[in-house]
Design a protein around this motif. Structure first.
Motif: not given
Lengths: 484, 578
Positions: A44-47, A49, B50, B52-56, B312-313, B315
């Protein structure tokens, strides 16, 4: 002010003072409050980003990659790359198939048992100046004792028109000291070479030339002949120490000769030489041979990673003596003897090696009691390189070799050599005159565990070039067996 | 490629010969004449760097397996690609996954650990492991034989129900591969990479039990029931501790579904999160320095592994791992008798073409390397380690693109390890001879410094910038920084011949008129003081730092500042290394 590490490992932490307001260092959000935790960031910390390609925060990209002048050579290279892809298409397809269909494993699955101690498989190889050889082999390993093995082969082509053989080795059945070998071969050689007896220069066939008496006339003309060999041998090898061994062998051999040879560019033997005068040619040979050989071998590598196929230092000495006696029409009645002395000098690093070798071999008996095929011979990939196989024969030979080995790659060494030698009617005729000299260089491929192959290009003071791919180690003292 | 230029220009003591002085004077003159005082065109957004990048983002459909056709792979990298890559005229380009400071943000590839904070020794000892070792309470249940890889082993399930690959050392090199794997796994984890949970285990024969449905698989996937004899045969090939226990490496199965290693070039087209070509990732390119440090020469696609994991959720996304480190620390020399490990590729045309005509007169750089003679150690030393020319077993495409900025980034990370931290990692390998640990720690520290000396010497290594509060009385701002070459004492005496000059510019690149000089301080830090931010574009200010080292000018570093709209304070928004 930051605190800095001063010596390796003392401290790599830095601590900002209360005065610090902004730092180029991150706030270490992954760490726990006390800095001791190892909690990894949650998904969730990346959401919130940015995407990976938005991390740099630059207003204008620094570079776009591959733009500019490179477009020109890149475009020009497209046709060449196309050709490159086509050229390598077949080998790459082969590699792909090798992986995709697990060909190596399938080969083992098809041709070997599950423990890989028994196998029946095809073999194909190519020998220069002789052509392709196709056949099959049966191998049974670790039969009733460690290293006890039985091997059988059948092949066609190359040096042989037919080649069958079987060999049994006792391995460690009798312990580490004693080993027994039993082997039997049947081989048809359709294009063996004969160029007279003696040290004469090679000559051409003259018109209306009379047949040459090889026992009286040393005129050398390249000819070919065919012979069928059957052999059965029993040998006992005793390792007296880790360096000293004794081998006792007894052998029965039967040979027949045939003028119907594959003469290639050479003459048929019957058109040039008086085969009545070639002992055993018309009658065939059938004889018993017994031999005692004593060997001392202290050769070893000086670095653990070097292959035993390329020793660094040490001595090798072997001396042998044997007696051959013929049956029926075979007039064989002679003593065979020889000695091989090799010294390996480690010039540097265990892989710059100077090898000196002296080799002598002879037969004692009347020339008309010694089959011509049993006369010691020089020439070929093992003894006197730079000359064709069996170029010189007579009742005795001497050979000296100087070879220098040097490393090229982990499993490849390069070498340059000079071989000098000649054959003699008797060793009593020895003088430093009319020696033949071959020289050249090549590469040896070996694995971590042993010899694989040698290739060389050689020439001689008599001219010409010889290229050879050999699967026999050149400094194996039993190379003489290969030449007969 | 730029990575084969040796560092030799910073050797103090060689600088001041009469001949050198003349040359240097000329260089200074030429440098002064040609030296630009402007700033580059690069500008940053006014935002915090930045991290953190969001690649999730959800990847609902499992990406296709990336197969590793071993023979074709090596054929290509050794023969085919070598020429094809030349003909491709690929442009060198800086890594594409960095933030405005040149650092690598956290992602599914990399998590900043020791690079940004002090790891405790316990953190390093534990590494990524949820549990120290598998749970033997209810015995270790063998479920099948191990397929693939060179070493013997099998698959087992522990008392917690976790699945492990159990791998044994080569009989002629006991302890070596297993110990090395775990030690390097801990170091790489601390660096920031995703690695499996590996540990050393000792067990007795009666700790093992065969599952009722245990199978032996061949390479074609054919199965048959596994017997006690199969198990005993495997164990018979394995090293046993003098007390009779077996020793093995236990590697816990990664969570998720494996989809093969990550391609060494390009992206996974069916993974929408994978948008940076792998050869242009700083965390992958930087492995050149990190792998060189630990001599992990087995760099290949097959020693990476992508897992399609459930987050976690609920995904799904792809997480990228490095695996199999047992060929590090020069163990290849011992295990497969490869003496030039780290110096020579498996098929190295450069060495072949140099060696062939040299007739043995060329002394190859690794020839005096030795085996320390301690159980578990390969040919691994610092004396014969040349970071610039270090090589993996086979060409690895991202290493072709390594530039000095990637190496700088990686060297900064490895320099963060203290000797105690290195020891904590190495000890997890459970070397049975304590002298092996001492040797490795000493060697790793020496190699660490050698790598850093090389990498820091190829850029202007000013770092750890801190913008301090304005001086009282309107005296302007103060920017402090470390010169890493100096602060790590990598070049003794370098501080005495180093000078920094600073200038300030606005967003348009126009000089703000401020200039300052500084020299390394007592603690090897330096500050420049008194600059005022620009009055335009959100106070966008560029501080250009020039470094003169023994009269040699290094490429400048530009620190970009702007006012944080939320706090109204000036902050660092980016660093441009030229």
């Amino acid at each position: 002010m930051p605190r800095h590490p001063t010596e390796p490992g003392e401290s790599t932490s830095w601590v900002g003072t209360a005065q610090a307001t902004q730092s180029s260092q991150p706030t270490a959000s992954a760490a726990t409050e006390d800095g001791s935790g190892s909690k990894e960031p949650a998904d969730s910390e990346f959401d919130s980003a940015p995407a990976p390609d938005e991390a740099s925060g630059v207003l204008v990209p620094r570079d776009r990659g591959g733009q500019g002048w490179r477009v020109i050579p890149r475009g020009l290279m497209y046709p060449l790359r196309g050709i490159w892809y086509v050229l390598w298409g077949v080998p790459r397809l082969g590699m792909w198939a090798y992986d995709r269909f697990q060909l190596e494993d399938r080969f083992k699955q098809i041709f070997f048992n599950q423990t890989e101690t028994a196998g029946l498989f095809p073999v194909v190889f190519y020998e220069t100046r002789y052509g392709w050889n196709l056949g099959g082999r049966l191998i049974l390993r670790d039969l009733f004792a460690e290293d006890m093995r039985f091997r059988a082969r059948a092949s066609y082509g190359g040096r042989f028109s037919q080649n069958y053989g079987a060999k049994f080795s006792s391995g460690k059945l009798f312990g580490d000291t004693l080993e027994i070998e039993i082997l039997s071969d049947f081989e048809i050689f359709p294009k063996s070479r004969f160029a007279g007896i003696g040290n004469a220069d090679l000559d051409d066939v003259q018109p209306d030339m009379a047949l040459i008496d090889p026992l009286q006339d040393d005129t050398a003309i390249a000819t070919r002949y065919r012979h069928d060999d059957f052999k059965i041998e029993f040998a006992t090898l005793a390792h007296l120490t880790d360096r000293l061994s004794v081998r006792v062998a007894g052998r029965y051999k039967k040979r027949t000769f045939d003028p119907d040879a594959d003469e290639r560019d050479d003459e048929e033997i019957v058109d040039v030489y008086d085969t009545d005068r070639l002992v055993g040619y018309d009658t065939g040979l059938s004889n018993l041979y017994g031999e005692l050989e004593l060997s001392y071998d202290s050769r070893r590598t000086t670095r653990f990673y070097l292959s035993p196929a390329a020793p660094s230092t040490g001595w090798k000495f072997s001396g042998f003596a044997g007696y051959q006696s013929g049956f029926d029409d075979d007039p064989s009645s002679h003593l065979r003897w020889g000695a091989d002395l090799q010294r390996y000098f480690d010039l540097y690093g265990g892989d710059r090696i100077l090898i000196l070798r002296a080799y002598v071999e002879g037969v004692t008996g009347e020339l008309d009691e010694i089959p011509f095929v049993d006369l010691p011979s020089l020439g070929g990939p093992l003894l006197l390189r730079g000359y064709d196989r069996d170029r010189f024969r007579d009742r005795a030979l001497t050979l000296a070799t100087v070879e220098y080995n040097y490393p090229i790659e982990r499993n490849i060494i390069g070498y340059v050599f000079v071989d000098t030698g000649r054959v003699w009617r008797t060793l009593g005729d020895f003088e430093f005159d009319d020696f033949r000299v071959g020289f050249g260089g090549g590469m040896q491929v070996h694995s971590v565990n042993g010899f694989v192959a040698r290739v060389f290009i050689a020439s001689s003071i008599d001219g010409g070039f010889v290229a050879n791919l050999s699967f026999d180690p050149v400094f194996d003292s039993r190379a003489r067996e290969e030449t007969r | 490629m730029t990575r084969i230029v040796p560092l030799n220009h910073l050797r103090s003591g060689h600088l001041m010969s009469g001949y050198s002085i003349g040359i240097l004077a000329l260089l200074v003159f030429v440098g002064a004449c040609g030296h630009s005082t402007a700033v580059g065109k690069l500008r940053f957004k006014n935002r915090a760097p930045v991290w953190k990048v969001n690649d999730r983002k959800d990847v609902a459909k499992k990406p296709a397996d990336h197969r590793f056709p071993e023979k074709l792979y090596f054929f290509d990298v050794v023969f085919f690609d070598r020429i094809d890559n030349y003909m491709a005229f690929d442009a060198p380009r800086r890594a594409m996954n960095t933030n405005s400071l040149g650092e690598v943000p956290d992602s599914t590839w990399f998590t900043n650990r020791i690079g940004v904070r002090d790891l405790t020794l316990d953190e390093i000892r534990i590494g990524p492991n949820e549990h120290e070792v598998p749970d033997f309470t209810d015995k270790l249940t063998i479920t099948s034989s191990k397929v693939g890889g060179g070493s013997a082993g099998f698959i087992a399930r522990d008392g917690r129900g976790d699945k492990y690959v159990i791998k044994f050392d080569e009989p002629h090199a006991p302890v070596t591969e297993s110990a090395t794997d775990v030690a390097v796994q801990r170091l790489l984890w601390a660096c920031g990479y995703n690695v499996p949970e590996n540990s050393i285990i000792y067990f007795k024969r009666d700790h093992l039990v065969l599952a009722e449905d245990a199978t032996v698989k061949d390479v074609f996937g054919n199965e048959r029931k596994m017997t006690e004899a199969d198990l005993d045969k495997q164990l018979g090939r394995s090293y046993r501790h003098p007390d009779g226990r077996y020793r093995a490496l236990a590697s816990k199965y990664l969570s998720g579904i494996p989809i093969g290693g990550f391609p060494q070039e390009g992206v996974r087209k069916d993974d929408p999160n994978d948008i940076i070509p792998h050869q242009h990732r700083r965390d992958v390119r930087g492995l050149f320095i990190i792998f060189g440090w630990v001599q992990q020469t087995d760099a290949k696609e097959d020693n990476t592994l992508d897992m399609w994991v459930e987050g976690e959720d609920g995904r799904h996304y792809v997480k990228h791992y490095l695996v199999d480190f047992g060929k590090s620390f020069g163990t290849s020399a011992l295990i497969v008798k490869r003496p030039g490990d780290g110096h020579v590729e498996n098929v190295d045309f450069e060495y072949i073409f140099l060696s062939l005509p040299a007739f043995g007169l060329w002394k190859r750089p690794y020839e005096d390397t030795f085996l320390p003679g301690l159980q578990g150690l390969g040919m691994f030393d610092a004396t014969h380690f040349y970071p610039a020319s270090w090589k993996s077993h086979a060409p690895y495409r991202p290493f072709d693109f390594v530039d000095r900025y990637d190496m700088y980034w990686a060297a900064k990370i490895i320099m963060r390890f203290t000797a105690a931290q290195i020891r904590a990692a190495v000890e997890q390998g459970k070397f049975e001879d304590p002298r092996a640990v001492d040797y490795l720690v000493e060697t790793l520290v020496a190699r660490q410094r050698k790598s850093a000396r090389f990498a820091f010497g190829r850029v202007n290594p000013l770092d750890r910038f801190e913008l301090l509060s304005p001086l009282e009385g309107g005296g302007g701002h103060r920017l402090c920084f470390d010169d890493l070459l100096s602060s790590y004492r990598l070049e003794p005496g370098i501080g005495a011949v180093t000078e920094y000059r600073a200038q300030s510019f606005d967003f348009a690149g126009k000089s703000l008129g401020w200039r300052a000089k500084a020299a390394p301080g007592e603690q090897k830090s330096a500050c420049v003081s008194g600059f005022q931010p620009s009055s335009s574009n959100g106070s966008y200010t560029i501080i250009r730092l020039d470094t003169s080292r023994a009269a040699r000018e290094l490429e400048p570093v530009e620190v970009h500042l702007a006012t944080d709209p939320d706090t109204g304070s000036l902050r660092i928004i980016g660093i441009n290394r030229r």
